[in-house]
Write an enzyme that holds these catalytic residues in place. Structure first.
Site, mmCIF file in Angstrom:
data_model
loop_
_atom_site.group_PDB
_atom_site.id
_atom_site.type_symbol
_atom_site.label_atom_id
_atom_site.label_comp_id
_atom_site.label_asym_id
_atom_site.label_seq_id
_atom_site.Cartn_x
_atom_site.Cartn_y
_atom_site.Cartn_z
ATOM 1 N N ASP A 11 -1.552 -13.265 -12.551
ATOM 2 C CA ASP A 11 -1.364 -14.609 -13.097
ATOM 3 C C ASP A 11 -2.313 -14.677 -14.301
ATOM 4 O O ASP A 11 -3.227 -13.849 -14.428
ATOM 5 C CB ASP A 11 -1.758 -15.626 -12.019
ATOM 6 C CG ASP A 11 -1.806 -17.036 -12.548
ATOM 7 O OD1 ASP A 11 -0.873 -17.435 -13.264
ATOM 8 O OD2 ASP A 11 -2.783 -17.755 -12.248
ATOM 9 N N ASP A 13 -3.585 -18.053 -16.133
ATOM 10 C CA ASP A 13 -4.547 -19.158 -16.145
ATOM 11 C C ASP A 13 -5.372 -19.205 -14.860
ATOM 12 O O ASP A 13 -4.822 -19.267 -13.766
ATOM 13 C CB ASP A 13 -3.798 -20.487 -16.318
ATOM 14 C CG ASP A 13 -3.107 -20.560 -17.667
ATOM 15 O OD1 ASP A 13 -3.656 -19.994 -18.626
ATOM 16 O OD2 ASP A 13 -2.033 -21.166 -17.753
HETATM 17 C C1 BG6 Z 1 0.449 -22.893 -16.070
HETATM 18 C C2 BG6 Z 1 -0.639 -23.947 -16.135
HETATM 19 O O1 BG6 Z 1 -0.102 -21.631 -16.176
HETATM 20 O O2 BG6 Z 1 1.364 -23.079 -17.131
HETATM 21 C C3 BG6 Z 1 -0.023 -25.331 -16.129
HETATM 22 O O3 BG6 Z 1 -1.479 -23.807 -14.999
HETATM 23 C C4 BG6 Z 1 0.990 -25.443 -17.256
HETATM 24 O O4 BG6 Z 1 -1.038 -26.312 -16.265
HETATM 25 C C5 BG6 Z 1 2.019 -24.339 -17.119
HETATM 26 O O5 BG6 Z 1 1.640 -26.706 -17.238
HETATM 27 C C6 BG6 Z 1 3.075 -24.357 -18.219
HETATM 28 O O6 BG6 Z 1 2.473 -24.065 -19.431
HETATM 29 P P1 BG6 Z 1 3.190 -24.209 -20.836
HETATM 30 O O7 BG6 Z 1 2.254 -23.475 -21.761
HETATM 31 O O8 BG6 Z 1 4.515 -23.557 -20.734
HETATM 32 O O9 BG6 Z 1 3.296 -25.657 -21.122
HETATM 33 MG MG MG Z 2 -3.402 -19.717 -12.236
#
Ligand code: BG6
Ligand code: MG
Length: 217
Positions: A11, A13
């Site tokens: 993963d 984030d």
């Molecule tokens: C995840 C985050 O990795 O990605 C979320 O933890 C986020 O907070 C999601 O909403 C979607 O991200 P993005 O960049 O497509 O808006």
């Molecule tokens: Mg994560």
């Protein structure tokens, strides 16, 4: 020579970098412009939730109804702000142990995948300077069902050409760990064992990732 695990799927984030604060700033500005409450505690609930799902949770804090086109415009507004913020990212935003782990996994001959629901994941990898360290990065735009559904981890395994049972998945969120387990992979949780109870193993951060521990198991 054969070994039990042939790939590691990460993963992004909360494992490799921490973009949660940038998401927080961008969502907070949008929520405030709509007169809706938003704080760090609420932001926690959005970790791992995709963009439209996050927006739905924020809008549910108020009573106003929005049409699909309005919701898309609001999500685009948040994303434009988020993309401005993440332009400032660099290798300094790698979490401790992340780069060392990617190097160790590749040196051991295993493939490396990325399974993030963020549509900005490829850009973030680029800013971190680690794009070429991944054999495959899932395109979140092609994923129909978010975590805890196994789709995203199965997609990574398929494109890496490795059976799910021969993959380790690495996640910091409960829904992510569930997704890994549902895909039939070994789940390494990053965080608190009291929270990530469904993981096969839990480490505090990638600083503690020891590949040999899984290869010999
Ligand atoms: C995840 C985050 O990795 O990605 C979320 O933890 C986020 O907070 C999601 O909403 C979607 O991200 P993005 O960049 O497509 O808006
Ligand atoms: Mg994560």
């Amino acid at each position: 020579m054969s070994q039990r695990y042939q790939a590691v799927v990460f993963d992004l984030d909360g494992v490799i970098t921490d973009t949660a604060h940038f998401h927080f700033l961008a969502w907070r500005e949008l929520a405030q412009s709509l007169g809706l409450p938003f704080d760090e505690a609420f932001n926690e609930k959005l970790k791992g939730i995709d963009r439209m799902g996050s927006l739905a949770l924020i809008l549910a804090q108020g009573s106003q109804q929005y049409g699909d086109a309005e919701k898309l415009a609001l999500a685009d507004q948040k994303n434009a702000h988020y993309q401005e913020l993440i332009k400032t990212m660099s290798a300094e935003h790698l979490l401790p142990g992340a780069l060392e782990t990617l190097i160790a996994v590749r040196d051991a001959g295993l493939k490396i995948g990325l399974a993030s629901v963020s549509k900005n994941a490829a850009f973030v990898l680029d800013r971190l300077g680690i794009s070429d360290r991944f054999d495959y990065v899932v395109d979140a735009a092609l994923i129909q069902r978010g975590k805890p559904d196994p789709e995203i981890f199965l997609n990574a395994a398929e494109h890496l050409g490795v059976a799910p049972a021969a993959c380790l998945g690495v996640e910091d969120a409960v829904a992510g760990v569930r997704s890994i387990k549902a895909a039939g992979m070994y789940a390494v949780g990053v965080g608190d064992p009291a929270v990530l109870t469904e993981a096969d193993d839990v480490i505090p951060s990638l600083r503690d990732f020891k590949l040999s521990r899984y290869l010999t198991a």
